[in-house]
Design a protein around this motif. Sequence first.
Motif, PDB file in Angstrom:
ATOM      1  N   CYS A  98       0.884  -1.191  -0.031  1.00 56.06           N
ATOM      2  CA  CYS A  98       0.057  -0.180  -0.039  1.00 56.06           C
ATOM      3  C   CYS A  98       0.930   1.053  -0.043  1.00 56.06           C
ATOM      4  O   CYS A  98       1.803   1.274   0.815  1.00 56.06           O
ATOM      5  CB  CYS A  98      -0.912   0.117   1.148  1.00 56.06           C
ATOM      6  N   GLN A  99       0.352   2.161  -0.943  1.00 52.21           N
ATOM      7  CA  GLN A  99       1.426   3.367  -1.093  1.00 52.21           C
ATOM      8  C   GLN A  99       1.067   4.391   0.150  1.00 52.21           C
ATOM      9  O   GLN A  99       1.798   5.232   0.077  1.00 52.21           O
ATOM     10  CB  GLN A  99       1.203   4.013  -2.481  1.00 52.21           C
ATOM     11  N   GLN A 100      -0.001   4.145   0.777  1.00 44.32           N
ATOM     12  CA  GLN A 100      -0.364   4.933   1.694  1.00 44.32           C
ATOM     13  C   GLN A 100       0.193   4.761   3.114  1.00 44.32           C
ATOM     14  O   GLN A 100       0.820   5.618   3.843  1.00 44.32           O
ATOM     15  CB  GLN A 100      -1.715   5.290   1.931  1.00 44.32           C
ATOM     16  N   CYS A 101       0.090   3.705   3.618  1.00 47.96           N
ATOM     17  CA  CYS A 101       0.256   3.103   4.823  1.00 47.96           C
ATOM     18  C   CYS A 101       1.370   2.009   4.855  1.00 47.96           C
ATOM     19  O   CYS A 101       1.911   1.747   6.007  1.00 47.96           O
ATOM     20  CB  CYS A 101      -0.913   2.545   5.659  1.00 47.96           C
ATOM     21  N   GLY A 102       2.069   1.548   3.699  1.00 47.35           N
ATOM     22  CA  GLY A 102       2.751   0.598   3.847  1.00 47.35           C
ATOM     23  C   GLY A 102       2.513  -0.742   4.102  1.00 47.35           C
ATOM     24  O   GLY A 102       3.249  -1.782   4.078  1.00 47.35           O
ATOM     25  N   HIS A 103       1.108  -0.888   4.006  1.00 44.32           N
ATOM     26  CA  HIS A 103       0.671  -2.296   4.544  1.00 44.32           C
ATOM     27  C   HIS A 103       1.234  -3.331   3.471  1.00 44.32           C
ATOM     28  O   HIS A 103       0.988  -2.984   2.239  1.00 44.32           O
ATOM     29  CB  HIS A 103      -0.791  -2.341   4.823  1.00 44.32           C
ATOM     30  N   CYS A 138      -4.670   0.031   0.010  1.00 51.23           N
ATOM     31  CA  CYS A 138      -5.238  -1.244   0.774  1.00 51.23           C
ATOM     32  C   CYS A 138      -6.525  -0.863   1.005  1.00 51.23           C
ATOM     33  O   CYS A 138      -7.093   0.091   0.910  1.00 51.23           O
ATOM     34  CB  CYS A 138      -4.281  -1.640   1.988  1.00 51.23           C
ATOM     35  N   ARG A 139      -7.025  -2.070   1.543  1.00 53.68           N
ATOM     36  CA  ARG A 139      -8.548  -1.843   1.932  1.00 53.68           C
ATOM     37  C   ARG A 139      -8.913  -0.830   3.017  1.00 53.68           C
ATOM     38  O   ARG A 139      -9.748   0.051   2.601  1.00 53.68           O
ATOM     39  CB  ARG A 139      -9.082  -3.129   2.581  1.00 53.68           C
ATOM     40  N   ASP A 140      -8.131  -0.883   3.881  1.00 51.84           N
ATOM     41  CA  ASP A 140      -8.444   0.118   5.101  1.00 51.84           C
ATOM     42  C   ASP A 140      -7.977   1.687   4.497  1.00 51.84           C
ATOM     43  O   ASP A 140      -8.879   2.728   4.831  1.00 51.84           O
ATOM     44  CB  ASP A 140      -7.268   0.102   6.077  1.00 51.84           C
ATOM     45  N   CYS A 141      -7.260   1.877   3.684  1.00 49.36           N
ATOM     46  CA  CYS A 141      -6.908   3.114   3.153  1.00 49.36           C
ATOM     47  C   CYS A 141      -7.877   3.583   2.040  1.00 49.36           C
ATOM     48  O   CYS A 141      -8.038   4.825   1.864  1.00 49.36           O
ATOM     49  CB  CYS A 141      -5.541   3.434   2.409  1.00 49.36           C
ATOM     50  N   GLN A 142      -8.543   2.743   1.371  1.00 53.76           N
ATOM     51  CA  GLN A 142      -9.552   3.231   0.412  1.00 53.76           C
ATOM     52  C   GLN A 142     -10.732   3.625   1.149  1.00 53.76           C
ATOM     53  O   GLN A 142     -11.398   4.361   0.477  1.00 53.76           O
ATOM     54  CB  GLN A 142     -10.303   1.808  -0.285  1.00 53.76           C
ATOM     55  N   LYS A 143     -10.812   3.331   2.295  1.00 52.68           N
ATOM     56  CA  LYS A 143     -12.175   3.782   3.219  1.00 52.68           C
ATOM     57  C   LYS A 143     -11.791   5.098   3.629  1.00 52.68           C
ATOM     58  O   LYS A 143     -12.748   5.921   3.956  1.00 52.68           O
ATOM     59  CB  LYS A 143     -12.273   2.855   4.253  1.00 52.68           C
TER      60      LYS A 143
END
Length: 144
Positions: A98-103, A138-143
């Motif tokens: 994930c480019q936002q949180c690194g997950h 990732c799923r979380d960051c899409q929310k």
Amino acid sequence: MIFIMDTKPWLTCLQQNGYRLTATRKAVVEIIAQTENALNPLEVYEQARRRTRGLGLVTVYRTLEKLEETGLIQRVHQPGGCNAYLPSAHGHQHLIICQQCGHAEYFEGDDMQGLFEQVANQHGFHIREHWLQLFGTCRDCQKN
Ligand SMILES: [Zn+2]
Ligand SMILES: [Zn+2]
């Protein structure tokens, strides 16, 4: 998730490679061994500092270096260019990050043999290895 939660084998491996384990080094190992996100040295430092006193950034860099040398962690590419690390995959795996949180997660299987052969033929190469890393949200960051 295939990340290891038990750090004992890691500590044993480091000791066998002549690395003396102090409390601060152990804290660094625990953070990176149990992370589900790719972490850069500064992030490892921030997290490990909460667990132990007297941790210096140099210790973080040295420990990460040693872990990479012994193959326990691997470097991952980040769009920003900064190095981040993750526990190494077992066997041949590919990475989605994930480019936002690194997950990050590893996945198996790729159906790109056809593409690889085509590229190999076009350029007159014999392909021996490939390294695949997908970037996304990732799923979380899409929310959010
Ligand atoms: Zn994310
Ligand atoms: Zn592959």
